[in-house]
Each structure stands twice: as C-alpha cells, then as structure tokens.
Design an enzyme around this catalytic site. Structure first.
Site, PDB file in Angstrom:
ATOM      1  N   ALA A  75       0.855  -1.194   0.000  1.00  0.00           N
ATOM      2  CA  ALA A  75       0.000   0.000   0.000  1.00  0.00           C
ATOM      3  C   ALA A  75       0.879   1.228   0.000  1.00  0.00           C
ATOM      4  O   ALA A  75       2.076   1.157   0.276  1.00  0.00           O
ATOM      5  CB  ALA A  75      -0.884   0.009   1.255  1.00  0.00           C
ATOM      6  N   TYR A 141      -5.870   8.380   3.155  1.00  0.00           N
ATOM      7  CA  TYR A 141      -5.201   7.115   3.509  1.00  0.00           C
ATOM      8  C   TYR A 141      -6.170   6.213   4.290  1.00  0.00           C
ATOM      9  O   TYR A 141      -6.430   5.072   3.895  1.00  0.00           O
ATOM     10  CB  TYR A 141      -3.931   7.410   4.325  1.00  0.00           C
ATOM     11  CG  TYR A 141      -3.328   6.186   4.975  1.00  0.00           C
ATOM     12  CD1 TYR A 141      -2.925   5.100   4.220  1.00  0.00           C
ATOM     13  CD2 TYR A 141      -3.175   6.127   6.366  1.00  0.00           C
ATOM     14  CE1 TYR A 141      -2.378   3.969   4.822  1.00  0.00           C
ATOM     15  CE2 TYR A 141      -2.628   5.011   6.978  1.00  0.00           C
ATOM     16  CZ  TYR A 141      -2.236   3.931   6.200  1.00  0.00           C
ATOM     17  OH  TYR A 141      -1.703   2.815   6.806  1.00  0.00           O
TER      18      TYR A 141
HETATM   19  N1  LIG Z   1       3.989   1.303   9.765  1.00  0.00           N
HETATM   20  C1  LIG Z   1       2.885   1.460  10.486  1.00  0.00           C
HETATM   21  O1  LIG Z   1       2.933   1.907  11.633  1.00  0.00           O
HETATM   22  C2  LIG Z   1       1.541   1.076   9.913  1.00  0.00           C
HETATM   23  C3  LIG Z   1       0.382   1.358  10.671  1.00  0.00           C
HETATM   24  C4  LIG Z   1      -0.859   0.979  10.161  1.00  0.00           C
HETATM   25  C5  LIG Z   1      -0.957   0.309   8.941  1.00  0.00           C
HETATM   26  N2  LIG Z   1       0.169   0.058   8.224  1.00  0.00           N
HETATM   27  C6  LIG Z   1       0.018  -0.656   6.934  1.00  0.00           C
HETATM   28  O2  LIG Z   1       0.894  -1.764   6.944  1.00  0.00           O
HETATM   29  C7  LIG Z   1       1.373  -2.039   5.632  1.00  0.00           C
HETATM   30  C8  LIG Z   1       2.898  -2.082   5.658  1.00  0.00           C
HETATM   31  O3  LIG Z   1       3.393  -0.848   6.156  1.00  0.00           O
HETATM   32  P1  LIG Z   1       4.950  -0.547   6.231  1.00  0.00           P
HETATM   33  O4  LIG Z   1       5.158   0.480   7.278  1.00  0.00           O
HETATM   34  O5  LIG Z   1       5.688  -1.838   6.290  1.00  0.00           O
HETATM   35  O6  LIG Z   1       5.166   0.165   4.809  1.00  0.00           O
HETATM   36  P2  LIG Z   1       6.286  -0.079   3.691  1.00  0.00           P
HETATM   37  O7  LIG Z   1       6.146   1.072   2.746  1.00  0.00           O
HETATM   38  O8  LIG Z   1       7.601  -0.335   4.322  1.00  0.00           O
HETATM   39  O9  LIG Z   1       5.774  -1.419   2.988  1.00  0.00           O
HETATM   40  C9  LIG Z   1       4.842  -1.439   1.917  1.00  0.00           C
HETATM   41  C10 LIG Z   1       5.438  -2.293   0.817  1.00  0.00           C
HETATM   42  O10 LIG Z   1       4.482  -2.424  -0.244  1.00  0.00           O
HETATM   43  C11 LIG Z   1       5.175  -2.307  -1.490  1.00  0.00           C
HETATM   44  N3  LIG Z   1       4.172  -1.863  -2.469  1.00  0.00           N
HETATM   45  C12 LIG Z   1       3.404  -0.739  -2.424  1.00  0.00           C
HETATM   46  N4  LIG Z   1       2.597  -0.682  -3.493  1.00  0.00           N
HETATM   47  C13 LIG Z   1       2.828  -1.793  -4.234  1.00  0.00           C
HETATM   48  C14 LIG Z   1       2.295  -2.301  -5.448  1.00  0.00           C
HETATM   49  N5  LIG Z   1       1.368  -1.635  -6.143  1.00  0.00           N
HETATM   50  N6  LIG Z   1       2.768  -3.492  -5.917  1.00  0.00           N
HETATM   51  C15 LIG Z   1       3.728  -4.184  -5.235  1.00  0.00           C
HETATM   52  N7  LIG Z   1       4.271  -3.748  -4.067  1.00  0.00           N
HETATM   53  C16 LIG Z   1       3.842  -2.561  -3.580  1.00  0.00           C
HETATM   54  C17 LIG Z   1       6.294  -1.307  -1.218  1.00  0.00           C
HETATM   55  O11 LIG Z   1       7.367  -1.415  -2.122  1.00  0.00           O
HETATM   56  C18 LIG Z   1       6.693  -1.689   0.209  1.00  0.00           C
HETATM   57  O12 LIG Z   1       7.718  -2.676   0.216  1.00  0.00           O
HETATM   58  C19 LIG Z   1       0.793  -0.948   4.749  1.00  0.00           C
HETATM   59  O13 LIG Z   1      -0.358  -1.473   4.132  1.00  0.00           O
HETATM   60  C20 LIG Z   1       0.428   0.155   5.722  1.00  0.00           C
HETATM   61  O14 LIG Z   1      -0.639   0.946   5.243  1.00  0.00           O
HETATM   62  C21 LIG Z   1       1.413   0.439   8.672  1.00  0.00           C
END
Ligand SMILES: NC(=O)c1ccc[n+]([C@@H]2O[C@H](COP(=O)([O-])OP(=O)(O)OC[C@H]3O[C@@H](n4cnc5c(N)ncnc54)[C@H](O)[C@@H]3O)[C@@H](O)[C@H]2O)c1
Length: 320
Positions: A75, A141
């Site tokens: 995402a 978001y």
């Molecule tokens: N980090 C937090 O505190 C948090 C809190 C709530 C929700 N989230 C959700 O958890 C998930 C992971 O978050 P994160 O912090 O690890 O983020 P991150 O950006 O490190 O990981 C997301 C990964 O998805 C990949 N990606 C995005 N779009 C893509 C696509 N179209 N095709 C293929 N790959 C794609 C990116 O390259 C990345 O590796 C996300 O969905 C985020 O919304 C994170």
C-alpha cells in the site's frame, strides 16, 4: 500453508514473512520495491519483483506457487501525501487491492489477511478504541483502507473469500534484519534515533499543549514482531470477515516519553524543538485489543517502550 505476501519487502511485511517462515509456512513475497528493500526479504522466501497492477503476473505467481492464502500489506501509507495526491491512494490501496481480490476469486483462494490501520477510526470518540467504535477517517489514507475493508465484507458474503483485517496502531521496533527504513521517514522512533545518532539535528515535537499528561500526543506503540505474530494467528482464523485492533493498550506513550526513553537507551543527547500542532493529529490513540486476545489468543509480548527502542537502535547501529 502456501502464502503470498504482498508488500513483503517493506518494514512490517518482511517481518511477517520471517514469522510465517518460522511457523513452517511457504512464503512468496510480491513487491515492486517502490518502498521496500530486496535485502529485507528473508532468505527462505521466494521473491517476485512485480507490481500488483500487473494482473497477469500476479495470477501467474499465485497459480505457479499454488497459493492458499494472501497477506496483503502492499500500500501507499503516507497520510500527508494522501491528502495532496488522493488519486495515488485510491489507485493503489483500492484499485490494486480489488484487482488482487479478483485474482483470488478467479483462482479460488479463500483466505486473506489485510493490513488495515487505526486511521479508519478517525478522531476517536472514546478510549481505548474498540473495533465496534465508529469508523470516520479524516484523510484519504484511512478512507482507502476503510473502503477496502468494506469491500471484504461483501466479497465474503458473495464469494466466500474470507478475511481478517488487522488495524495496526503504531508499528515500531526491529528484528536483527528488518527495521524502519522509510524514505521519507515520517515515523517518530526512527526520527528520534536519527537525532540521537547525529544524522539529523534534532526533533520537532508537533504541539505540547494537548490535554495529556505532559502536553504531547499519546500513541500506542506495538513491536513489529508482536504485530507479525498476529498475522500468523489471523491466517488460521480466516473463516468469515473480521477486524481486529492491534496495539498494547494501557496508557500509551507520549512523544516526550519516547524521546526520554531514546536518550536513556542510546546514552546520547536529542535536541527538541516545539512546533505547532499538525492538523488532524488526535491527542490520544490507544487500542483495545481485547477482541484479538479473545478470538486469536494474541497478546503483545514486547510492549515495553524501552525494549522497542533498544531493538530499533540495534538495527539502526548495525546499518551504520
Ligand atoms: N507502519 C505502520 O505503523 C503502519 C500502521 C498501520 C498500517 N500500516 C500498513 O501496513 C502495511 C505495511 O506498512 P509498512 O510500514 O511496512 O510500509 P512499507 O512502505 O515499508 O511497505 C509497503 C510495501 O508495499 C510495497 N508496495 C506498495 N505498493 C505496491 C504495489 N502496487 N505493488 C507491489 N508492491 C507494492 C512497497 O514497495 C513496500 O515494500 C501498509 O499497508 C500500511 O498501510 C502500517
């Protein structure tokens, strides 16, 4: 189980992949590396460098690996960017998400665990936040994550595509091989540790006049390994359409408490400057994870903020 992890090269996804492997699952990571890192993918996982928008490659990957379940973490997730460029968020978080569901439906893959967020609740009306509390996102978001969650309810009823949405609070901490490496970095803990390491001059605290114990915002930090364990448990509970809030609950931690803990853990100085409040920043966000404990048997084991910071500091030091 044979599991496809979208976004498995990202911060949380790479730790989820690690935990799934430890639990004996076969893991395929599907990531376009827009934000992820190839070296974060654990060695035992198969890596496919591809975009979710490539429906043909996605289907081929699911078919070739005979995937039985998907953990969907790919995402875009920058709140500020989602306000200035909502189209990007609808296209990736909703459009690509629905394309994934189409592929799963076609290939009769009936289990999905989805990375959702506390942002689906918007400004909380009471604390701690429970799953049944109102959902009223205050930015695109959160809105796009909620839209996908809502689609899941209908896909379960109509197609038998079962899902668990996990609404994370603030993921934090690191394993030996995976930690926060966002660019741009917007998360408090890596920013504070960068200030402690001297790679940034200091840290700006956005508002110190909230009605909290020290005037700064309270958040619920959850260790990324605890979060990842919840995904493993959720995979075994995909028999309908459910949502769980994942945090450590309790009193939460203020921004100043995080900074003090960082000073203690690193033994370094962290310069602090107070800036204005950011619009749309709720004073307190703390989860009730009672439902996750009751249904999944999930409980955070690494809730101590110092421990979380120590793991993040070790990871950051290891990369310098
Ligand atoms: N980090 C937090 O505190 C948090 C809190 C709530 C929700 N989230 C959700 O958890 C998930 C992971 O978050 P994160 O912090 O690890 O983020 P991150 O950006 O490190 O990981 C997301 C990964 O998805 C990949 N990606 C995005 N779009 C893509 C696509 N179209 N095709 C293929 N790959 C794609 C990116 O390259 C990345 O590796 C996300 O969905 C985020 O919304 C994170």
């Amino acid at each position: 189980m044979r599991v496809l992890v979208t976004g498995g090269a990202g911060y949380i996804g790479s730790v989820v992949a690690e935990e799934l492997l430890k639990d004996g699952h076969e893991v395929v990571v599907y990531d376009n590396l827009a934000k992820g890192h190839r070296d974060a993918v654990p060695p035992g996982a198969t890596f496919v460098h591809a975009d979710l928008g490539d429906g043909q490659l996605l289907r081929e990957t699911l078919r070739r690996n005979r995937s039985e379940a998907v953990v969907h973490m790919a995402a875009d997730s920058l709140v500020g960017e989602s306000v200035t460029d909502p189209a990007k968020y609808y296209a990736n978080n909703v459009g690509n998400g629905l394309a994934l569901l189409d592929a799963m439906k076609e290939l009769e893959i009936a289990r999905l665990v989805f990375s959702s967020t506390v942002a689906v609740h918007g400004e909380p009306r009471k604390l701690p936040i429970e799953e049944s509390d109102p959902t009223d996102p205050v930015n695109p978001y959160g809105e796009t994550k909620l839209a996908f969650e809502r689609a899941l309810r209908w896909y379960d009823g109509a197609y038998g595509l079962h899902s668990v949405s996990l609404r994370y609070f603030n993921a934090a901490g690191a394993t030996e091989r995976s930690g926060e490496r966002h660019d741009p970095e917007t998360h408090l803990i890596p920013l504070v540790l960068q200030a402690a390491a001297g790679t940034r001059p200091g840290i700006t605290v956005f508002g110190d006049d909230y009605e909290t114990r020290d005037g700064t915002c309270i958040r619920d930090y959850i260790h990324v390994v605890d979060l990842a364990r919840a995904h493993v448990l959720a995979l075994g509970a995909c028999d309908g359409c459910r949502a769980y809030n994942l945090g450590c609950g309790g009193e939460g931690t203020t921004v100043l408490e995080v900074i003090d803990a960082a000073r203690a853990v690193t033994g370094r100085k962290v310069a602090v400057e107070v800036g204005p409040r950011r619009p749309g920043d709720p004073a307190r966000l703390v989860a009730s994870s009672v439902r996750a404990e009751r249904d999944l048997g999930w409980r955070p084991a690494l809730a101590d903020i110092r421990g979380i910071l120590e793991s993040a500091w070790r990871f950051a030091e290891g990369r310098r």
